[in-house]
Design a protein around this motif. Structure first.
Motif, PDB file in Angstrom:
ATOM      1  N   ALA A 146     -14.327 -38.624  11.075  1.00  0.00           N
ATOM      2  CA  ALA A 146     -14.540 -39.379   9.847  1.00  0.00           C
ATOM      3  C   ALA A 146     -14.946 -40.804  10.157  1.00  0.00           C
ATOM      4  O   ALA A 146     -14.504 -41.394  11.144  1.00  0.00           O
ATOM      5  N   VAL A 147     -15.781 -41.355   9.288  1.00  0.00           N
ATOM      6  CA  VAL A 147     -16.143 -42.768   9.382  1.00  0.00           C
ATOM      7  C   VAL A 147     -15.833 -43.419   8.038  1.00  0.00           C
ATOM      8  O   VAL A 147     -16.154 -42.877   6.975  1.00  0.00           O
ATOM      9  N   LEU A 179      -5.050 -40.278  20.083  1.00  0.00           N
ATOM     10  CA  LEU A 179      -4.839 -39.078  19.269  1.00  0.00           C
ATOM     11  C   LEU A 179      -3.431 -39.039  18.675  1.00  0.00           C
ATOM     12  O   LEU A 179      -2.795 -37.988  18.601  1.00  0.00           O
ATOM     13  N   GLU A 180      -2.972 -40.222  18.247  1.00  0.00           N
ATOM     14  CA  GLU A 180      -1.660 -40.342  17.604  1.00  0.00           C
ATOM     15  C   GLU A 180      -1.787 -40.990  16.230  1.00  0.00           C
ATOM     16  O   GLU A 180      -0.857 -41.647  15.769  1.00  0.00           O
ATOM     17  N   HIS A 181      -2.914 -40.834  15.582  1.00  0.00           N
ATOM     18  CA  HIS A 181      -3.109 -41.486  14.285  1.00  0.00           C
ATOM     19  C   HIS A 181      -2.047 -41.018  13.296  1.00  0.00           C
ATOM     20  O   HIS A 181      -1.722 -39.830  13.216  1.00  0.00           O
ATOM     21  N   LYS A 182      -1.509 -41.955  12.526  1.00  0.00           N
ATOM     22  CA  LYS A 182      -0.377 -41.636  11.652  1.00  0.00           C
ATOM     23  C   LYS A 182      -0.739 -40.684  10.515  1.00  0.00           C
ATOM     24  O   LYS A 182       0.155 -40.105   9.891  1.00  0.00           O
ATOM     25  N   HIS A 183      -2.019 -40.493  10.246  1.00  0.00           N
ATOM     26  CA  HIS A 183      -2.415 -39.557   9.197  1.00  0.00           C
ATOM     27  C   HIS A 183      -2.374 -38.098   9.642  1.00  0.00           C
ATOM     28  O   HIS A 183      -2.409 -37.200   8.800  1.00  0.00           O
ATOM     29  N   THR A 184      -2.316 -37.854  10.932  1.00  0.00           N
ATOM     30  CA  THR A 184      -2.429 -36.476  11.429  1.00  0.00           C
ATOM     31  C   THR A 184      -1.297 -35.572  10.961  1.00  0.00           C
ATOM     32  O   THR A 184      -1.553 -34.446  10.508  1.00  0.00           O
ATOM     33  N   HIS A 195      -0.661 -25.869  13.411  1.00  0.00           N
ATOM     34  CA  HIS A 195      -0.770 -26.683  14.620  1.00  0.00           C
ATOM     35  C   HIS A 195      -1.427 -28.024  14.255  1.00  0.00           C
ATOM     36  O   HIS A 195      -2.178 -28.120  13.285  1.00  0.00           O
ATOM     37  N   ARG A 196      -1.146 -29.010  15.073  1.00  0.00           N
ATOM     38  CA  ARG A 196      -1.684 -30.340  14.851  1.00  0.00           C
ATOM     39  C   ARG A 196      -3.214 -30.327  14.981  1.00  0.00           C
ATOM     40  O   ARG A 196      -3.761 -29.867  15.987  1.00  0.00           O
ATOM     41  N   PRO A 197      -3.936 -30.832  13.980  1.00  0.00           N
ATOM     42  CA  PRO A 197      -5.394 -30.879  14.096  1.00  0.00           C
ATOM     43  C   PRO A 197      -5.831 -32.023  15.001  1.00  0.00           C
ATOM     44  O   PRO A 197      -5.088 -32.985  15.226  1.00  0.00           O
ATOM     45  N   PHE A 198      -7.026 -31.924  15.516  1.00  0.00           N
ATOM     46  CA  PHE A 198      -7.668 -33.018  16.248  1.00  0.00           C
ATOM     47  C   PHE A 198      -8.285 -33.939  15.207  1.00  0.00           C
ATOM     48  O   PHE A 198      -9.078 -33.500  14.376  1.00  0.00           O
ATOM     49  N   PHE A 199      -7.942 -35.215  15.234  1.00  0.00           N
ATOM     50  CA  PHE A 199      -8.456 -36.156  14.235  1.00  0.00           C
ATOM     51  C   PHE A 199      -8.942 -37.414  14.920  1.00  0.00           C
ATOM     52  O   PHE A 199      -8.196 -38.087  15.630  1.00  0.00           O
ATOM     53  N   LEU A 200     -10.221 -37.732  14.725  1.00  0.00           N
ATOM     54  CA  LEU A 200     -10.820 -38.915  15.336  1.00  0.00           C
ATOM     55  C   LEU A 200     -11.503 -39.754  14.247  1.00  0.00           C
ATOM     56  O   LEU A 200     -12.536 -39.373  13.720  1.00  0.00           O
ATOM     57  N   ILE A 210     -16.200 -43.299   2.611  1.00  0.00           N
ATOM     58  CA  ILE A 210     -15.833 -42.414   3.724  1.00  0.00           C
ATOM     59  C   ILE A 210     -16.765 -41.208   3.737  1.00  0.00           C
ATOM     60  O   ILE A 210     -17.083 -40.644   2.680  1.00  0.00           O
ATOM     61  N   ALA A 211     -17.174 -40.817   4.929  1.00  0.00           N
ATOM     62  CA  ALA A 211     -17.798 -39.517   5.156  1.00  0.00           C
ATOM     63  C   ALA A 211     -16.961 -38.800   6.210  1.00  0.00           C
ATOM     64  O   ALA A 211     -16.790 -39.304   7.320  1.00  0.00           O
ATOM     65  N   LEU A 212     -16.408 -37.657   5.842  1.00  0.00           N
ATOM     66  CA  LEU A 212     -15.514 -36.891   6.721  1.00  0.00           C
ATOM     67  C   LEU A 212     -16.087 -35.499   6.905  1.00  0.00           C
ATOM     68  O   LEU A 212     -16.542 -34.875   5.935  1.00  0.00           O
ATOM     69  N   THR A 213     -16.078 -34.999   8.146  1.00  0.00           N
ATOM     70  CA  THR A 213     -16.635 -33.676   8.430  1.00  0.00           C
ATOM     71  C   THR A 213     -15.690 -32.846   9.284  1.00  0.00           C
ATOM     72  O   THR A 213     -14.948 -33.376  10.113  1.00  0.00           O
ATOM     73  N   ILE A 214     -15.744 -31.530   9.072  1.00  0.00           N
ATOM     74  CA  ILE A 214     -14.928 -30.575   9.824  1.00  0.00           C
ATOM     75  C   ILE A 214     -15.835 -29.407  10.220  1.00  0.00           C
ATOM     76  O   ILE A 214     -16.304 -28.657   9.353  1.00  0.00           O
ATOM     77  N   PRO A 215     -16.120 -29.228  11.522  1.00  0.00           N
ATOM     78  CA  PRO A 215     -16.974 -28.108  11.950  1.00  0.00           C
ATOM     79  C   PRO A 215     -16.170 -26.815  12.088  1.00  0.00           C
ATOM     80  O   PRO A 215     -15.003 -26.832  12.506  1.00  0.00           O
ATOM     81  N   LEU A 216     -16.790 -25.703  11.737  1.00  0.00           N
ATOM     82  CA  LEU A 216     -16.171 -24.383  11.872  1.00  0.00           C
ATOM     83  C   LEU A 216     -17.149 -23.431  12.558  1.00  0.00           C
ATOM     84  O   LEU A 216     -18.347 -23.461  12.278  1.00  0.00           O
TER      85      LEU A 216
END
Length: 313
Positions: A146-147, A179-184, A195-200, A210-216
Motif C-alpha cells: 500500500a502507498v 515487518l512489525e507494523h501495528k496494523h498487521t 496466519h499473519r499477512p505480509f504487509f508493506l 491510499i492505493a492498496l493492492t493484494i496479489p492472488l
C-alpha cells in the motif's frame, strides 16, 4: 441523551481530530466540546470533559487513548477511539460497518467503538468476504502492498513535506521493513486470516489518499475458483453499502492505473478485481482517502450510527 448530544473531541489538534472537527462543526444536531490549549494536557480537566459528554471521540496516540478510556467513570459516556489501542480488544466493537450485515447494528448499540486503521480498512474490506465465502483460504500467504499520502504519518510527516524543509522530503518512501507494523494484527483478526499477512506500507509525496493492492495466484485458491467469482462475491457483499463501491468487472479489466487521490475529500472506498486469466493471476485493489474512510470520515460514520440509535431509543 439530550436533544442535542454533546460530542467531545479529545485531541482535536491532530490530523484526524482536525478533520473530524471540520466535518462536525457545521452540524445543528449536536454540540461540540473541545478543550482550550492550556487545558489539553491537564488530566483533571480532560477527565471532567470526557465524563460530561454523551460521546467522546479519542484522537490520541495509543497510550493516552488508553488513559482517557480508563478515566471514564460515567457509565452513560460512549466512546469512539480513533487510535489503534483497542482495535483487537474483544471488549470493543470494531468500527467497520460494512464488514458484516450485523456490524452497523453492533456499532450503533455499542458503548465502546474502535475506529479501524486506514490500511486495514482497505485490506479487510477486500479479504473478509472472500475468506468467509471460502474463495480465499484463511491460511493463504497474503501479501499486502500500500502507498499512502504523507498525512498518514501525522503532524510530523506533514510538517516534513509542507514546512520549511519540504524540498528535502523524499518523493517516495517504503517503511515498516521490520515487518512489525501495528496494523498487521488488526488485519489478521478482522479479515479472518489464520496466519499473519505480509504487509508493506509506503508514503508518497502527495498529501492524502491510499492505493492498496493484494496479489492472488488462482492456482493456490480452491479448485476452479475464478477471478469472476471473486468479483461477484465482493459485489454481492457490498451491494447495499453506501460508502463502498465495487468497480464493474469489465471496467476493472481496462484500467491502466490506480490513482490514490481520486476519492480524496469523500468517505468512499472503491474496490477492484483485476484479472489476467492467461497468467492465472488476480490483483485486488482498494482506493480511498486515508483521512476520509480511513480515519475521520469513518469516525463520523460511526458517530452517526450511534447518534441515530440513541435518538430512537
Amino acid at each position: 441523551m439530550s436533544a442535542k448530544p454533546l460530542v467531545f473531541i479529545d485531541g482535536d489538534q491532530g490530523t484526524t481530530g482536525l478533520q473530524i472537527h471540520e466535518r462536525l462543526s457545521g452540524r445543528g444536531d449536536l454540540r461540540l466540546l473541545t478543550l482550550p490549549e492550556h487545558d489539553r494536557k491537564n488530566a483533571a480537566r480532560r477527565a471532567e470533559a470526557i465524563n460530561h459528554c454523551d460521546i467522546a471521540i479519542l484522537c490520541l496516540p495509543d497510550a493516552p487513548a488508553r488513559e482517557a478510556a480508563a478515566s471514564i467513570t460515567n457509565p452513560a459516556v460512549r466512546v469512539i477511539d480513533a487510535s489503534s489501542a483497542h482495535r483487537t480488544d474483544p471488549l470493543w466493537v470494531y468500527g467497520l460497518p460494512e464488514m458484516s450485515a450485523a456490524q452497523s447494528t453492533r456499532i450503533a448499540q455499542a458503548q465502546r467503538v474502535s475506529n479501524p486503521g486506514c490500511y486495514p480498512t482497505g485490506a479487510i474490506t477486500l479479504l473478509r468476504p472472500l475468506v468467509q465465502a471460502a474463495l480465499v483460504p484463511a491460511d493463504y500467504p497474503i501479501a499486502i502492498h500500500a502507498v499512502s499520502g504523507y498525512s498518514g504519518g501525522g503532524r510530523a510527516r506533514v510538517e516534513a513535506h509542507e514546512g520549511p524543509c519540504a524540498l528535502d522530503a523524499p518523493a517516495f518512501q517504503i517503511y515498516g521493513l521490520q515487518l512489525e507494523h501495528k496494523h498487521t494484527p488488526e488485519i489478521e483478526q478482522h479479515a479472518g486470516l489464520s496466519h499473519r499477512p505480509f504487509f508493506l506500507p509506503s508514503y508518497g509525496s502527495f498529501r492524502q489518499g491510499i492505493a492498496l493492492t493484494i496479489p492472488l495466484q488462482l492456482r493456490h485458491l480452491p479448485p476452479h475458483t475464478t477471478g469472476a467469482q471473486l468479483h461477484a462475491c465482493l459485489a454481492q457483499h457490498y451491494a447495499d453499502a453506501a460508502h463502498v463501491e465495487v468497480i464493474e468487472l469489465a471496467d476493472a479489466q481496462t484500467m491502466a492505473q490506480l490513482d490514490p487521490q481520486v476519492l480524496n475529500g469523500t468517505n468512499q472506498l472503491r474496490l477492484g478485481v483485476h484479472i489476467n486469466e492467461r497468467r492465472g493471476q488476480v490483483l485486488l485493489s482498494a482506493v480511498f482517502d486515508n483521512l476520509g474512510k480511513g480515519a475521520s470520515g469513518a469516525a463520523v460514520q460511526n458517530l452517526d450510527l450511534m447518534l441515530h440509535h440513541a435518538a430512537t431509543k
